[in-house]
Scaffold this motif. Structure first.
Motif, PDB file in Angstrom:
ATOM      1  N   ARG A   8       0.811  -1.182  -0.043  1.00 41.28           N
ATOM      2  CA  ARG A   8       0.048  -0.019  -0.105  1.00 41.28           C
ATOM      3  C   ARG A   8       0.955   1.257   0.146  1.00 41.28           C
ATOM      4  NH1 ARG A   8      -2.268   0.659   6.286  1.00 41.28           N
ATOM      5  NH2 ARG A   8      -0.197   0.439   7.039  1.00 41.28           N
ATOM      6  N   SER A   9       0.227   2.352  -0.581  1.00 43.74           N
ATOM      7  CA  SER A   9       1.050   3.829  -0.555  1.00 43.74           C
ATOM      8  C   SER A   9       0.060   4.838  -0.687  1.00 43.74           C
ATOM      9  CB  SER A   9       2.134   3.761  -1.465  1.00 43.74           C
ATOM     10  OG  SER A   9       1.477   3.991  -2.905  1.00 43.74           O
ATOM     11  N   LEU A  26      -3.012  -3.150  -2.655  1.00 43.54           N
ATOM     12  CA  LEU A  26      -2.753  -4.255  -3.249  1.00 43.54           C
ATOM     13  C   LEU A  26      -3.034  -5.506  -2.375  1.00 43.54           C
ATOM     14  CD1 LEU A  26      -2.570  -6.317  -5.771  1.00 43.54           C
ATOM     15  CD2 LEU A  26      -0.179  -6.192  -5.560  1.00 43.54           C
ATOM     16  N   LEU A  31      -6.837  -4.855  -6.157  1.00 43.91           N
ATOM     17  CA  LEU A  31      -6.577  -3.493  -6.288  1.00 43.91           C
ATOM     18  C   LEU A  31      -7.519  -2.622  -5.585  1.00 43.91           C
ATOM     19  CD1 LEU A  31      -3.998  -1.922  -6.755  1.00 43.91           C
ATOM     20  CD2 LEU A  31      -5.119  -1.546  -8.935  1.00 43.91           C
ATOM     21  N   LEU A  75       1.370   9.044  -7.406  1.00 44.51           N
ATOM     22  CA  LEU A  75       2.215   8.422  -6.265  1.00 44.51           C
ATOM     23  C   LEU A  75       3.150   9.330  -5.572  1.00 44.51           C
ATOM     24  CD1 LEU A  75       3.148   5.092  -7.992  1.00 44.51           C
ATOM     25  CD2 LEU A  75       1.232   5.659  -6.485  1.00 44.51           C
ATOM     26  N   SER A 115       7.830   0.037  -6.965  1.00 47.36           N
ATOM     27  CA  SER A 115       7.264  -1.222  -6.554  1.00 47.36           C
ATOM     28  C   SER A 115       5.665  -1.445  -7.458  1.00 47.36           C
ATOM     29  CB  SER A 115       6.765  -0.976  -4.958  1.00 47.36           C
ATOM     30  OG  SER A 115       8.274  -0.778  -4.452  1.00 47.36           O
ATOM     31  N   TRP A 116       5.215  -0.366  -7.578  1.00 47.64           N
ATOM     32  CA  TRP A 116       3.817  -0.491  -8.234  1.00 47.64           C
ATOM     33  C   TRP A 116       4.019  -1.192  -9.599  1.00 47.64           C
ATOM     34  CZ3 TRP A 116      -0.398  -1.731  -5.886  1.00 47.64           C
ATOM     35  CH2 TRP A 116      -0.712  -0.864  -4.586  1.00 47.64           C
ATOM     36  N   LEU A 120       2.193  -4.711 -10.403  1.00 44.51           N
ATOM     37  CA  LEU A 120       1.056  -4.586 -11.608  1.00 44.51           C
ATOM     38  C   LEU A 120       1.432  -5.001 -12.903  1.00 44.51           C
ATOM     39  CD1 LEU A 120      -0.548  -0.924 -10.447  1.00 44.51           C
ATOM     40  CD2 LEU A 120      -1.286  -3.375 -10.010  1.00 44.51           C
TER      41      LEU A 120
END
Length: 125
Positions: A8-9, A26, A31, A75, A115-116, A120
């Motif tokens: 998570r963010s 996630l 999602l 983000l 990271s995402w 993804l």
């Protein structure tokens, strides 16, 4: 992707002049985006398509189609945008997640973007 992946963010849904602050999550093959006002979306990963990380976002945002609706996700905190409350980050999506509690500056947002991207798209982090 494993159903046990959790991440998570902080994130913002961009829509014209309005930015919705929240937490992008996630968890268990889903999602989700949760704002202070409640869930905006919560979809299985197979409903998340056409994920793109445009070069001009410098890794700090992406575009994706979520359950048929095109979303622009930042983000990195947009100029003048609010952030989700700390309580939302702590409680709305559970305690099983690991991520920074810091409000996203450029470096933190770009790190989250790596990271995402890996999560993804399966691309390198």
């Amino acid at each position: 992707m494993s159903g046990t992946t959790h991440f998570r963010s902080h994130a913002w849904i961009l829509s014209g002049l309005m930015n919705t602050p929240g937490i992008l999550v996630l968890a268990d093959g889903r999602l989700s985006f949760v704002a202070d006002t409640g869930p905006v979306f919560d979809e299985p990963l197979d409903a998340v398509t056409d994920v793109r990380f445009p070069w001009y976002e410098f890794g700090g945002g992406f575009r994706a189609t979520v359950a048929g609706q095109r979303r622009r996700i930042a983000l990195v905190r947009p100029n003048g945008a609010d952030t989700a409350t700390a309580a939302l980050f702590d409680t709305a999506v559970g305690e099983a997640f690991v991520a920074s509690r810091a409000v996203h500056d450029i470096a933190t947002g770009r790190t989250a973007g790596k990271s995402w991207r890996a999560l993804l798209t399966g691309g390198a982090a």
